[in-house]
Design an enzyme around this catalytic site. Structure first.
Site, PDB file in Angstrom:
ATOM      1  N   LYS A 125     -38.232   4.467  26.285  1.00  0.00           N
ATOM      2  CA  LYS A 125     -39.044   5.227  25.703  1.00  0.00           C
ATOM      3  C   LYS A 125     -39.668   4.390  24.490  1.00  0.00           C
ATOM      4  CE  LYS A 125     -40.265   9.607  25.660  1.00  0.00           C
ATOM      5  NZ  LYS A 125     -39.975  10.608  26.653  1.00  0.00           N
ATOM      6  N   ASP A 151     -46.101  11.029  28.108  1.00  0.00           N
ATOM      7  CA  ASP A 151     -45.194  12.001  27.262  1.00  0.00           C
ATOM      8  C   ASP A 151     -46.164  12.682  26.204  1.00  0.00           C
ATOM      9  OD1 ASP A 151     -41.938  12.326  26.788  1.00  0.00           O
ATOM     10  OD2 ASP A 151     -42.741  12.381  24.892  1.00  0.00           O
ATOM     11  N   GLY A 186     -45.142  25.649  23.955  1.00  0.00           N
ATOM     12  CA  GLY A 186     -46.090  24.616  24.409  1.00  0.00           C
ATOM     13  C   GLY A 186     -47.298  25.355  25.245  1.00  0.00           C
ATOM     14  N   PHE A 187     -48.168  24.420  25.325  1.00  0.00           N
ATOM     15  CA  PHE A 187     -49.368  24.476  26.414  1.00  0.00           C
ATOM     16  C   PHE A 187     -49.859  23.275  26.747  1.00  0.00           C
ATOM     17  CE2 PHE A 187     -53.046  22.982  23.926  1.00  0.00           C
ATOM     18  CZ  PHE A 187     -52.444  22.637  22.784  1.00  0.00           C
ATOM     19  N   GLY A 188     -49.158  22.176  27.095  1.00  0.00           N
ATOM     20  CA  GLY A 188     -49.459  20.907  27.353  1.00  0.00           C
ATOM     21  C   GLY A 188     -49.132  20.600  28.803  1.00  0.00           C
ATOM     22  N   ASN A 189     -48.778  19.488  29.288  1.00  0.00           N
ATOM     23  CA  ASN A 189     -48.730  19.149  30.463  1.00  0.00           C
ATOM     24  C   ASN A 189     -47.352  20.027  31.181  1.00  0.00           C
ATOM     25  OD1 ASN A 189     -49.034  17.607  32.816  1.00  0.00           O
ATOM     26  ND2 ASN A 189     -47.178  16.275  32.267  1.00  0.00           N
ATOM     27  N   VAL A 190     -46.504  19.877  30.492  1.00  0.00           N
ATOM     28  CA  VAL A 190     -45.129  20.498  31.093  1.00  0.00           C
ATOM     29  C   VAL A 190     -45.262  21.946  31.180  1.00  0.00           C
ATOM     30  CG1 VAL A 190     -42.833  20.793  30.495  1.00  0.00           C
ATOM     31  CG2 VAL A 190     -43.848  18.959  29.893  1.00  0.00           C
ATOM     32  N   ALA A 191     -45.764  22.783  29.935  1.00  0.00           N
ATOM     33  CA  ALA A 191     -46.071  24.096  30.145  1.00  0.00           C
ATOM     34  C   ALA A 191     -47.076  24.424  31.264  1.00  0.00           C
ATOM     35  CB  ALA A 191     -46.580  24.540  28.857  1.00  0.00           C
ATOM     36  N   TRP A 192     -48.044  23.681  31.484  1.00  0.00           N
ATOM     37  CA  TRP A 192     -49.131  24.042  32.548  1.00  0.00           C
ATOM     38  C   TRP A 192     -48.342  23.870  34.080  1.00  0.00           C
ATOM     39  CZ3 TRP A 192     -50.777  19.700  35.809  1.00  0.00           C
ATOM     40  CH2 TRP A 192     -51.976  20.201  36.509  1.00  0.00           C
TER      41      TRP A 192
HETATM   42  N1  GLU Z   1     -41.910  11.576  29.379  1.00  0.00           N
HETATM   43  C1  GLU Z   1     -41.487  12.027  30.569  1.00  0.00           C
HETATM   44  C2  GLU Z   1     -39.860  12.465  30.265  1.00  0.00           C
HETATM   45  O1  GLU Z   1     -39.519  12.620  29.273  1.00  0.00           O
HETATM   46  C3  GLU Z   1     -41.567  11.245  31.972  1.00  0.00           C
HETATM   47  C4  GLU Z   1     -41.327   9.549  31.789  1.00  0.00           C
HETATM   48  C5  GLU Z   1     -41.673   8.962  33.086  1.00  0.00           C
HETATM   49  O2  GLU Z   1     -42.288   9.532  34.081  1.00  0.00           O
HETATM   50  O3  GLU Z   1     -41.365   7.718  33.098  1.00  0.00           O
HETATM   51  O4  GLU Z   1     -39.102  12.344  31.318  1.00  0.00           O
END
Ligand code: GLU
Length: 440
Positions: free
Chosen positions: A122, A162, A233-239
């Site tokens: 990360k 992320d 949230g309203f970002g990528n994951v929520a979308w």
């Molecule tokens: N940031 C995302 C996660 O927490 C994706 C990581 C990735 O695709 O390498 O899993």
């Protein structure tokens, strides 16, 4: 176990989020660890907790007024036992070593669960894109990559997005990487389609979370159709989650930002889902304009967990759902809390939810994002492009298998399934075996 954990705490003082993530894993795998003397001989639990390498660097960048700012950049290369380091980059004011260590640690188990050959990592910076211009974000990304590039490689370390890092930022980061290395390889995932990105990658985390919930429900003889889902949230994951929930006939009743939450009785669907993307591109990090745009109630400074729902899907940031929130959800009839964000629930909230209803941990629920990243890496290596259908089928199968692994390792003799325990043991075994084989 207490003695073991005390040693870890002493070594990682003041890293609360990291300790929280480690404690959960150690509590879950401890019995399994004791039953396998080879793990103890190799001191495998202590080894898996220690990151292989931590890189910390200065990121200077110039704002639109010509003033120089200094941020701190990080890459935690956590574990490479089962594949090259793999995990996202987070740009957010809260970023510090403690939370990148917890995220890298979680990523190691999550990536293992996908069954694809990816180690854990990360990275990020304490840079907040909030209120920054497009040019400022570009200059920051370029400066960040001017240091990070030397540590990356398609077989070494492959970042992705992320919080605060989406397609735009990945474009800037990848462009600078390519320039510095004079090399066009799949060293980033989450790229745009035009230069090697995979179908479904932007939606994958949210889609995967909904597929996982579908598996939980199917096991109870239920369907997702008609269920009410509260999302934060309203970002990528929520979308992505809102899109897939709609496809499958469920109703998303909330979205939230750091400023508060919106309640949508009719459900977030159609053009409202597209508007989530518009909102993200404003760089303001607030959800209130959404309420204004669609004439919906907005609850300033509050979280969406007071609303009656069948399923709660925290999709914003770590520890966004606490004990009181979990109690309130359970009291109001919620039957599943599934973390789409990494460690979205506090330890207390997770324990209460696991006892009273069904609780599914982030490392299993949100693994669909990195799983499709793994598929993007494969496509880049093979120089091919799988269709939307092919990726979606593979993602569905991966999520189903992760669910089955959780059930396999987390079900007791009475047939009760502890998804946290199942995910932790299943993720642990593969990495531990690989480390032992490599005498790491
Ligand atoms: N940031 C995302 C996660 O927490 C994706 C990581 C990735 O695709 O390498 O899993």
């Amino acid at each position: 176990m207490k003695k073991f954990l005390d040693k870890i705490k002493e070594k990682n003082k003041e890293e609360d989020e990291f300790i929280q993530a480690v404690e959960e894993v150690v509590e879950n795998v401890w019995d399994y660890y004791l039953e396998n003397p080879i793990y103890q001989k190799h001191n495998i639990l202590e080894a898996i907790i220690e990151p292989e390498r931590v890189i910390i660097f200065r990121v200077p960048w110039v704002d639109d007024q010509g003033k120089m700012h200094i941020n701190r950049g990080y890459r935690v290369e956590y574990n490479s036992a089962i594949g090259p380091y793999k995990g996202g980059i987070r740009f957010h004011a809260s970023v510090k070593l403690s939370n990148l260590k917890f995220l890298g640690f979680e990523q190691t188990f999550k990536n293992s669960l996908t069954s694809l050959p990816m180690g854990g990592a990360k990275g990020g910076a304490d840079f907040s894109p909030r209120g920054k211009s497009d040019n400022e974000i570009m200059r920051f990304c370029h400066s960040f990559m001017q240091e990070l590039y030397r540590h990356l490689g398609e077989n070494t370390d492959i970042p992705a997005g992320d919080i605060g890092v989406g397609a735009r930022e990945i474009g800037y980061l990848f462009g600078m990487y390519k320039k510095l290395k004079n090399d066009f390889t799949g060293v980033f995932t989450g790229k745009a389609r035009e230069y090697g990105g995979s179908q479904i990658r932007p939606e994958a985390t949210g889609y995967g979370a909904i597929y996982f919930i579908n598996e939980i429900l199917a096991r109870k003889g239920q369907a997702i159709k008609g269920k009410k889902i509260a999302i934060s949230g309203f970002g990528n994951v929520a979308w992505g989650a809102a899109k897939k929930a709609n496809h499958l006939g469920a109703k998303v009743i909330t979205l939230s930002g750091p400023d508060g939450y919106i309640y949508d009785k009719e459900g977030v669907s159609g053009e409202k889902i597209d508007y989530m993307l518009t909102l993200r591109n404003t760089n303001l990090d607030i959800v209130e304009p959404y309420a204004k745009q669609f004439n919906l109630p907005f609850f300033k400074g509050e979280k969406p967990w007071k609303e009656k729902c069948d399923i709660a899907l925290p999709s914003a940031i770590q520890n966004e759902l606490n004990r009181e929130d979990a109690e309130c959800l359970i009291k109001n009839g919620c039957s599943i809390i599934a973390e789409a964000s990494n460690m979205g629930c506090t330890a207390e909230a997770a324990k209460i939810a696991a006892k009273e209803i069904i609780f599914a941990p982030g490392k299993a629920v949100n693994a669909g994002g990195v799983a499709v990243s793994g598929l993007e890496m494969s496509q880049n290596s093979m120089r091919i492009d799988w269709t939307r259908n092919e990726i979606e089928e593979k993602l569905k199968t991966i999520m189903k298998n992760i669910h089955n692994s959780c059930v396999k390792f987390g079900t007791d003799l009475n047939g009760n399934t502890d998804y946290v325990k199942g995910a932790n043991i299943a993720g642990f075994v593969k990495v531990a075996e690989a480390m032992i084989a490599q005498k790491e």
